[in-house]
Design a protein around this motif. Structure first.
Motif, PDB file in Angstrom:
ATOM      1  N   ALA A  55       0.830  -1.207   0.000  1.00  0.00           N
ATOM      2  CA  ALA A  55       0.000   0.000   0.000  1.00  0.00           C
ATOM      3  C   ALA A  55       0.865   1.258   0.000  1.00  0.00           C
ATOM      4  N   ILE A  56       1.973   1.236   0.709  1.00  0.00           N
ATOM      5  CA  ILE A  56       2.873   2.388   0.719  1.00  0.00           C
ATOM      6  C   ILE A  56       3.458   2.607  -0.674  1.00  0.00           C
ATOM      7  N   VAL A  57       3.890   1.540  -1.318  1.00  0.00           N
ATOM      8  CA  VAL A  57       4.431   1.659  -2.669  1.00  0.00           C
ATOM      9  C   VAL A  57       3.362   2.220  -3.612  1.00  0.00           C
ATOM     10  N   SER A  58       2.146   1.729  -3.478  1.00  0.00           N
ATOM     11  CA  SER A  58       1.038   2.220  -4.299  1.00  0.00           C
ATOM     12  C   SER A  58       0.772   3.700  -4.037  1.00  0.00           C
ATOM     13  N   ASP A  59       0.775   4.089  -2.777  1.00  0.00           N
ATOM     14  CA  ASP A  59       0.564   5.501  -2.427  1.00  0.00           C
ATOM     15  C   ASP A  59       1.672   6.385  -3.009  1.00  0.00           C
ATOM     16  N   CYS A  60       2.900   5.874  -3.008  1.00  0.00           N
ATOM     17  CA  CYS A  60       4.017   6.627  -3.592  1.00  0.00           C
ATOM     18  C   CYS A  60       3.809   6.815  -5.091  1.00  0.00           C
ATOM     19  N   TYR A  61       3.386   5.763  -5.754  1.00  0.00           N
ATOM     20  CA  TYR A  61       3.108   5.880  -7.189  1.00  0.00           C
ATOM     21  C   TYR A  61       1.988   6.898  -7.430  1.00  0.00           C
ATOM     22  N   ASN A  62       0.949   6.824  -6.621  1.00  0.00           N
ATOM     23  CA  ASN A  62      -0.202   7.713  -6.814  1.00  0.00           C
ATOM     24  C   ASN A  62       0.151   9.184  -6.646  1.00  0.00           C
ATOM     25  N   VAL A  63       1.159   9.493  -5.843  1.00  0.00           N
ATOM     26  CA  VAL A  63       1.556  10.893  -5.687  1.00  0.00           C
ATOM     27  C   VAL A  63       2.299  11.391  -6.933  1.00  0.00           C
ATOM     28  N   LEU A  64       2.924  10.486  -7.679  1.00  0.00           N
ATOM     29  CA  LEU A  64       3.624  10.866  -8.904  1.00  0.00           C
ATOM     30  C   LEU A  64       2.727  10.840 -10.134  1.00  0.00           C
ATOM     31  N   LYS A  65       1.722  10.006 -10.103  1.00  0.00           N
ATOM     32  CA  LYS A  65       0.863   9.747 -11.257  1.00  0.00           C
ATOM     33  C   LYS A  65       0.313  11.003 -11.942  1.00  0.00           C
ATOM     34  N   PRO A  66      -0.154  12.016 -11.221  1.00  0.00           N
ATOM     35  CA  PRO A  66      -0.729  13.182 -11.898  1.00  0.00           C
ATOM     36  C   PRO A  66       0.266  13.967 -12.770  1.00  0.00           C
ATOM     37  N   ASP A  67       1.553  13.953 -12.400  1.00  0.00           N
ATOM     38  CA  ASP A  67       2.548  14.775 -13.099  1.00  0.00           C
ATOM     39  C   ASP A  67       3.523  13.992 -13.974  1.00  0.00           C
ATOM     40  N   CYS A  68       3.482  12.687 -13.902  1.00  0.00           N
ATOM     41  CA  CYS A  68       4.509  11.882 -14.560  1.00  0.00           C
ATOM     42  C   CYS A  68       3.869  10.864 -15.505  1.00  0.00           C
ATOM     43  N   ASN A  69       4.359  10.860 -16.742  1.00  0.00           N
ATOM     44  CA  ASN A  69       3.835   9.914 -17.721  1.00  0.00           C
ATOM     45  C   ASN A  69       4.481   8.535 -17.619  1.00  0.00           C
ATOM     46  N   ARG A  70       5.696   8.488 -17.064  1.00  0.00           N
ATOM     47  CA  ARG A  70       6.396   7.218 -16.943  1.00  0.00           C
ATOM     48  C   ARG A  70       7.134   7.176 -15.620  1.00  0.00           C
ATOM     49  N   VAL A  71       6.877   6.119 -14.836  1.00  0.00           N
ATOM     50  CA  VAL A  71       7.493   5.954 -13.518  1.00  0.00           C
ATOM     51  C   VAL A  71       8.183   4.588 -13.482  1.00  0.00           C
ATOM     52  N   TYR A  72       9.453   4.599 -13.103  1.00  0.00           N
ATOM     53  CA  TYR A  72      10.250   3.379 -12.998  1.00  0.00           C
ATOM     54  C   TYR A  72      10.343   2.984 -11.533  1.00  0.00           C
ATOM     55  N   THR A  73      10.147   1.687 -11.255  1.00  0.00           N
ATOM     56  CA  THR A  73      10.197   1.200  -9.879  1.00  0.00           C
ATOM     57  C   THR A  73      10.932  -0.126  -9.827  1.00  0.00           C
ATOM     58  N   THR A  74      11.821  -0.257  -8.844  1.00  0.00           N
ATOM     59  CA  THR A  74      12.405  -1.553  -8.503  1.00  0.00           C
ATOM     60  C   THR A  74      12.019  -1.849  -7.067  1.00  0.00           C
TER      61      THR A  74
END
Length: 101
Positions: A55-74
């Motif tokens: 859930a924390i990882v998902s929340d982190c992605y969601n904070v970037l989602k509005p401004d970022c077209n591509r997000v890389y995660t390991t």
């Protein structure tokens, strides 16, 4: 139960320096209330369930989602049913066996 998750997340479409976006992620992690360790390449978080960690990882992605077209995660995860405080104890155990300290 101890769930250690180590992950790195950043946008790939925002240029060479992405520290402002990593700062937003760090704010999400701080607000979660779980113990974490930030280093130069990733962040480790310790939770008590896999669901909390994800859930924390998902929340982190969601904070970037509005401004970022591509997000890389390991991401890597270590789940131990019979232990607590592994983030601290794993480091202490390794240092006990090392001549580095």
């Amino acid at each position: 139960m101890s769930v250690l998750i180590q992950f790195a997340m950043f946008p790939t479409d925002k240029g060479e320096s992405v520290s402002p976006y990593v700062g937003k992620i760090l704010d999400v992690i701080k607000k979660s209330g779980f113990k974490y360790q930030l280093n130069a390449m990733s962040t480790a978080i310790e939770t008590t369930t896999v669901e909390e960690a994800l859930a924390i990882v998902s929340d982190c992605y969601n904070v970037l989602k509005p401004d970022c077209n591509r997000v890389y995660t390991t991401m890597t995860m270590d789940v131990r049913q019979d232990h607590e405080n592994c983030m601290e104890n794993k480091v202490k155990a390794a240092l006990r066996h090392s001549k580095a300290e």
